[in-house]
Design a protein around this motif. Structure first.
Motif, short mmCIF file in Angstrom:
data_model
loop_
_atom_site.label_atom_id
_atom_site.label_comp_id
_atom_site.label_asym_id
_atom_site.label_seq_id
_atom_site.Cartn_x
_atom_site.Cartn_y
_atom_site.Cartn_z
N LYS A 171 0.83 -1.21 0.00
CA LYS A 171 0.00 0.00 0.00
C LYS A 171 0.86 1.26 0.00
O LYS A 171 0.55 2.24 -0.70
N HIS A 172 1.94 1.24 0.75
CA HIS A 172 2.79 2.43 0.89
C HIS A 172 4.04 2.38 0.01
O HIS A 172 4.89 3.28 0.11
N GLY A 173 4.15 1.35 -0.82
CA GLY A 173 5.28 1.26 -1.75
C GLY A 173 6.63 1.13 -1.08
O GLY A 173 7.62 1.68 -1.58
N VAL A 174 6.68 0.42 0.04
CA VAL A 174 7.92 0.25 0.79
C VAL A 174 8.49 -1.14 0.54
O VAL A 174 7.77 -2.15 0.60
N GLU A 175 9.79 -1.20 0.24
CA GLU A 175 10.45 -2.48 -0.01
C GLU A 175 10.68 -3.24 1.30
O GLU A 175 10.93 -2.64 2.35
#
Length: 444
Positions: A171-175
């Motif tokens: 959802k937050h585009g965090v790896e």
């Protein structure tokens, strides 16, 4: 699997019983499910008798049924004398009184030292336990050995892994982080994207702290007999402290205690996005956080140095035979049955994480799909972690007491301006003082 200890003076560490091992050479060829050992183990099984087992682990109920079916002349009484610390207190009281001790007792790895140093549990090597070295994975096997003795048999293990909420990360585009530096960056990114989201929770936990120090290469405890050294200023410990201090300073960790209602809620709604914990965790997520099924995944533990594969244990228990046991040969036979072969496999089938190499390497285990983790074959990650646990870690011979004062020392770093390094230094001093008061030779 989790450790909840209350502050208590754990004296009487040197409880000793006058009973001695009466073992003869040679014995069973292993065809009856027991390893080669004294002849009287096979004879004891044939003669029969009663074995009392103190344990809280639920999968042992099926093991008892299977053992009694295989050996109908043996009656096994399974008693829940309390979980963890409560049982250890009851056991030490029984040993001190000279009566009422069980034949077999479940003892977590971190607590085993206080019973071995007190000479109150049997060395199982003369019974055949030493021949089981290759049957168990390195971490648990190392945990039950001291010098040339084997003072319990591993019942399960807790190689660490990284559990993360994929839905939140996507959802937050965090790896998903692969190093602890990336973990800190992910913590910042998640919290910035949604101030209600924290990378994890922590209010101070002795087991979690020592496990992460273990993985970082820290070796704060050194014990040989009654000679003990404690040093929370080694390089590995400083790596852990520096990283975790950043998270605390930037308020990136949810101030929520594990196993609380708020913790379960945070895991369910995604406000707690990851857990770095033992491989026994899936059953707790499945039962306690059912509404988040499909959201979570498993990955290898983040590394302190990019490209490494270091891991550590977090939790796990063994079965020990007190020297005060009335039926030592039967007790050993049950202990081996419960921890290897059929007993181990039935416990794994019921959800226990294996300490046995055969179960850990079996195709059925490795190919098992976890619906909770979106069909992921998570056991492959857990098995790899188990293979990468460093085996030179040791606990204090009075770790139960040390853990009981963790919140009085290190815990202050979570609720005050006290730094983690200062809290660890205070924990070190408290542990040194207690050890010296109990007659240990303790230094830094």
């Amino acid at each position: 699997m989790r450790n909840h200890t209350t502050r208590r003076a754990f004296g009487a560490l040197a409880v000793a019983c006058a009973l001695a091992v009466t073992a003869t050479a040679c014995g069973s060829d292993g065809s009856d499910g027991t390893a080669a050992g004294p002849k009287d183990i096979a004879a004891a099984l044939e003669k029969g008798g009663k074995v009392t087992v103190w344990a809280w682990e639920p999968t042992l109920k099926k093991v008892v049924e299977d053992f009694e079916k295989k050996y109908p002349k043996v009656d096994v009484e399974l008693v829940n004398a309390g979980t963890g610390d409560k049982q250890y207190t009851a056991l030490q009281n029984a040993l001190a009184a000279g009566s009422g001790a069980p034949d077999v007792a479940q003892v977590e790895y971190y607590a085993l030292g206080q019973f071995t140093i007190g000479d109150s549990v049997e060395d199982l090597a003369p019974y055949g336990a030493a021949k089981l070295a290759k049957s168990f994975t390195p971490g648990p096997w190392n945990a039950v050995r001291r010098d040339d003795g084997v003072y319990a048999l591993p019942m399960d293990s807790g190689p660490m892994a990284f559990f993360y909420n994929k839905k939140v990360f996507d959802k937050h585009g965090v790896e998903v982080p692969t190093t602890w530096d990336e973990y800190v960056e992910a913590a910042r990114a998640l919290h910035k994207a949604d101030p209600k989201v924290f990378i994890t929770n922590d209010t101070g936990d002795a087991g979690a702290t020592t496990s992460l120090i273990w993985q970082a290469g820290g070796r704060p405890y050194h014990a040989r007999g009654t000679d003990v050294r404690i040093d929370f200023d080694d390089e590995g410990t400083r790596k852990y402290t520096a990283t975790w201090q950043k998270l605390l300073d930037e308020k990136l960790v949810a101030p929520i205690g594990s196993w609380s209602d708020a913790w379960y809620k945070g895991l369910a709604d995604g406000s707690i996005a990851t857990l770095s914990i033992g491989a026994w965790m899936p059953a707790n997520l499945t039962s306690g956080v059912a509404s988040a099924a499909g959201d979570w995944r498993v990955a290898p533990l983040p590394q302190w140095t990019k490209g490494d594969k270091a891991s550590a244990e977090n939790g796990g228990s063994s079965l020990a035979v007190p020297k005060a046991a009335k039926n030592k040969e039967l007790a050993y036979a049950f202990t081996e049955f419960a921890t290897t072969g059929a007993g181990a496999s039935s416990r794994v089938a019921a959800g226990a994480f294996p300490a046995t190499s055969a179960d850990l390497e079996s195709k059925a285990f490795l190919d098992a799909e976890f619906p909770y983790f979106g069909g992921q074959k998570a056991n492959r990650i857990f098995a790899e972690s188990a293979r990468n646990v460093s085996t030179d870690w040791s606990y204090l011979p009075y770790q139960v007491y040390a853990n009981s004062v963790f919140n009085d020392t290190v815990g202050k770093a979570y609720v005050s301006p006290v730094k983690l390094s200062e809290g660890l230094a205070a924990w070190q001093e408290a542990s040194i003082k207690y050890g010296a008061d109990q007659g240990f030779s303790v230094g830094k």
